[in-house]
Motif scaffolding. Structure first.
Motif, short mmCIF file in Angstrom:
data_model
loop_
_atom_site.label_atom_id
_atom_site.label_comp_id
_atom_site.label_asym_id
_atom_site.label_seq_id
_atom_site.Cartn_x
_atom_site.Cartn_y
_atom_site.Cartn_z
N GLU A 54 0.85 -1.20 0.00
CA GLU A 54 0.00 0.00 0.00
C GLU A 54 0.88 1.23 0.00
O GLU A 54 1.85 1.31 0.75
N GLY A 59 -2.29 4.16 -3.54
CA GLY A 59 -3.29 3.18 -3.11
C GLY A 59 -2.70 1.79 -2.98
O GLY A 59 -1.48 1.63 -2.85
N THR A 62 -2.13 -3.78 -6.11
CA THR A 62 -3.13 -4.81 -6.39
C THR A 62 -2.48 -6.16 -6.71
O THR A 62 -3.05 -7.20 -6.39
N LEU A 205 -21.45 -6.27 4.03
CA LEU A 205 -20.23 -5.78 4.66
C LEU A 205 -20.52 -5.30 6.08
O LEU A 205 -19.74 -5.52 7.01
N ARG A 221 -7.71 -0.83 8.47
CA ARG A 221 -7.75 -0.65 7.03
C ARG A 221 -8.80 -1.58 6.44
O ARG A 221 -8.98 -2.70 6.90
N ILE A 222 -9.47 -1.08 5.41
CA ILE A 222 -10.37 -1.95 4.65
C ILE A 222 -10.18 -1.62 3.18
O ILE A 222 -10.13 -0.46 2.80
N GLU A 223 -10.02 -2.63 2.39
CA GLU A 223 -9.75 -2.44 0.96
C GLU A 223 -10.67 -3.39 0.22
O GLU A 223 -10.78 -4.56 0.58
N SER A 224 -11.36 -2.90 -0.79
CA SER A 224 -12.20 -3.80 -1.58
C SER A 224 -11.54 -4.05 -2.93
O SER A 224 -10.88 -3.18 -3.48
N ARG A 225 -11.70 -5.25 -3.43
CA ARG A 225 -11.18 -5.60 -4.76
C ARG A 225 -12.31 -6.28 -5.51
O ARG A 225 -13.00 -7.13 -4.96
N PRO A 226 -12.50 -5.94 -6.78
CA PRO A 226 -13.50 -6.68 -7.55
C PRO A 226 -13.13 -8.16 -7.57
O PRO A 226 -11.95 -8.50 -7.71
N ARG A 228 -13.66 -10.10 -9.81
CA ARG A 228 -13.34 -10.40 -11.21
C ARG A 228 -14.42 -11.14 -11.97
O ARG A 228 -14.41 -11.16 -13.18
N LYS A 229 -15.34 -11.78 -11.24
CA LYS A 229 -16.36 -12.53 -11.95
C LYS A 229 -17.33 -11.57 -12.61
O LYS A 229 -17.63 -11.67 -13.77
N ILE A 231 -18.99 -7.25 -12.28
CA ILE A 231 -18.88 -5.95 -11.63
C ILE A 231 -19.86 -5.90 -10.45
O ILE A 231 -20.95 -6.45 -10.51
N TYR A 234 -17.50 -8.00 -4.83
CA TYR A 234 -16.24 -7.60 -4.23
C TYR A 234 -15.74 -8.57 -3.18
O TYR A 234 -16.51 -9.27 -2.55
N THR B 62 -6.44 6.41 -8.41
CA THR B 62 -6.35 7.26 -7.21
C THR B 62 -6.33 8.75 -7.58
O THR B 62 -6.84 9.56 -6.82
N GLU B 170 -11.35 -10.99 -17.69
CA GLU B 170 -12.17 -10.19 -16.78
C GLU B 170 -11.52 -8.84 -16.54
O GLU B 170 -11.11 -8.51 -15.44
N TRP B 172 -12.17 -4.85 -17.01
CA TRP B 172 -13.07 -3.77 -17.40
C TRP B 172 -12.66 -2.51 -16.65
O TRP B 172 -12.02 -2.57 -15.60
N ILE B 222 -17.08 0.09 -1.95
CA ILE B 222 -16.48 0.90 -0.90
C ILE B 222 -14.98 0.90 -1.11
O ILE B 222 -14.38 -0.13 -1.37
N SER B 224 -11.32 2.68 0.38
CA SER B 224 -10.71 3.55 1.39
C SER B 224 -9.45 4.19 0.82
O SER B 224 -8.76 3.60 0.01
N ARG B 225 -9.20 5.42 1.21
CA ARG B 225 -7.97 6.12 0.80
C ARG B 225 -7.35 6.69 2.06
O ARG B 225 -8.06 7.26 2.89
N TYR B 234 -8.28 7.18 7.51
CA TYR B 234 -8.82 6.92 6.17
C TYR B 234 -10.05 7.75 5.85
O TYR B 234 -10.80 8.14 6.73
#
Lengths: 277, 277
Positions: A54, A59, A62, A205, A221-226, A228-229, A231, A234, B62, B170, B172, B222, B224-225, B234
């Motif tokens: 990070e 950010g 990934t 969530l 800390r909280i981080e979301s990631r798609p 991938r399947k 949109i 998450y 970002t 995947e 996008w 969601i 976070s930054r 954050y």
């Protein structure tokens, strides 16, 4: 005694982070590819891997999150390093007016925009990394300078013309140290998990976070990631204070396990402070 | 009739996204700098700006999040575009074996790793962007190819040798359309906010999400930054279903306002589907 791999080449901020790792180290080994580095721990070629996770400006890293998702490794430690940029050139250069060319990674150039505009009357070139820029300057004429880590100057026989040339001072990177087993409790620990809600219902969530909030467990800390399947689908990377061996953490985690599709414990490890320069 | 600016140059995925914008358009204007583009809406030089906000592989853009934080603009629409990579070269090239050099942005090269390894026996070069790579190939000899957007081939008199050469399907990118005022209710809307918890107490985010969960409002994202002041501090970018004019959304937002340090409404806008190729 650990063999500690890090994302190289030598002279990067990741090497500095590796040197801050609070374990006993037998050897530091640079790897040029983060996937190969992480796989080397899985295959027990090395004991520890130090990777960035990070940055305050860019950010999440990934690629690191995706590798944590893919492999069954644990986080055993974290290191936070302030990122500063320096102007490096051949020893003979003493005056900024002698420079005709400056080269660096696009992000480093962007972070030093004000300095470049005010102090350098140069052609600006891009490189794949700050380490790559420094290597190019080491081979180029004395009218070239690189923007990068002052720490790398020694490896390439360059001098530091200026330190701290970045516009924004709030630039730090958090690194994690990966291994096969996580760390024992120290009393000032953090725990990281990855989880995915069972379905996309409202409040998925919220129900996860409730388990932590009810027990006064502080999320850091909280981080979301798609996922991938599709949109809108998450997965969540969540860090919180406390060690997995503590009773309230164990209760929170077992309740979260009941309500999510899956959860992965990335381990508990001692919390870091930002390292001074 | 809107003057629509987008992050250029011509032939990028952002241009494709701009063309999907569901308003009446007088003119499309490419901007090479995202900061200048967004500022042009603030200064009323243009009516709309189309910018990338999130990619399924790379995560949040970002710089866009930081510009939404800085300026008082609204999101009026969103567009989701599948990202595919193509191999572009001069018209005379018909055989992949005729190629000696391939060039692209490092992320595009990484996303096409398997294709490059299997089908190209080439020196690999990096460029600042896929558009930059395509421009270089347009000027280089017929033994050069670029990896980029097939859409750009026409602008530079190049041919598409192969489409869909990316490893992972995947991929996008979500784009948002920025303006001075947001959109009226359509019945299938999304709302975006930025907020910062009042202090770092356990459950700060949980208390915010509770206001949405209690009203069955579905969060779609969601992010976070770091607030940049110190690590662990954050701000949250939250997207949810519904329009700011709906009563339950208004209630949720006014309750959130009571418990956060600050909140910024980025606007309500019609939800997008992924656009087919």
């Amino acid at each position: 005694m650990s063999r500690v791999g890090y994302l190289g080449p030598k002279g990067t901020f990741t090497e500095m982070a590796a040197e801050e790792y609070r374990g006993t180290v037998a050897e530091y080994i640079p790897y040029c590819d983060i996937k190969v580095l992480v796989k080397a721990v899985v295959d027990e070629k090395i004991d520890r891997a130090v990777v960035p996770i990070e940055n305050s400006l860019q950010g999440a890293v990934t690629l690191t999150l995706d590798l944590l998702l893919k492999y069954d490794l644990k986080i055993v430690d974290e290191v936070i390093i302030p990122i500063t940029h320096s102007l490096l050139a051949a020893d003979v250069v003493t005056d900024l007016d002698d420079l005709d060319h400056v080269v660096s990674h696009p992000q480093a150039l962007a972070q030093c925009r004000a300095f470049i505009d005010e102090h350098l009357n140069c052609n600006v070139h891009t490189a794949d990394s700050t380490a790559d820029a420094i290597k190019r300057v080491a081979k180029a004429g004395p009218n070239w300078a690189a923007i990068g880590n002052y720490h790398a100057a020694d490896y390439y026989d360059l001098s530091v013309l200026r330190n701290d040339i970045q516009d924004n001072e709030e630039n730090w990177t958090r690194f994690v140290v990966l291994a096969k087993e996580d760390s024992p409790q120290t009393g000032d620990d953090k725990t990281s998990i990855i989880c995915s809600p069972r379905d996309d219902h409202p409040g998925a969530l919220y129900e996860i976070l409730k388990e932590f909030a009810q027990r006064e467990i502080n999320l850091t800390r909280i981080e979301s990631r798609p996922a991938r399947k599709m949109i809108g689908d998450y997965i969540f990377f969540i860090d919180f204070e406390g060690h997995r061996s503590e009773e309230n953490i164990q209760l929170a985690l077992s309740n979260v396990e009941e309500i999510v599709a899956w959860i992965k414990l990335l381990g508990s490890y001692p919390q870091a402070e930002i390292q001074a320069d």
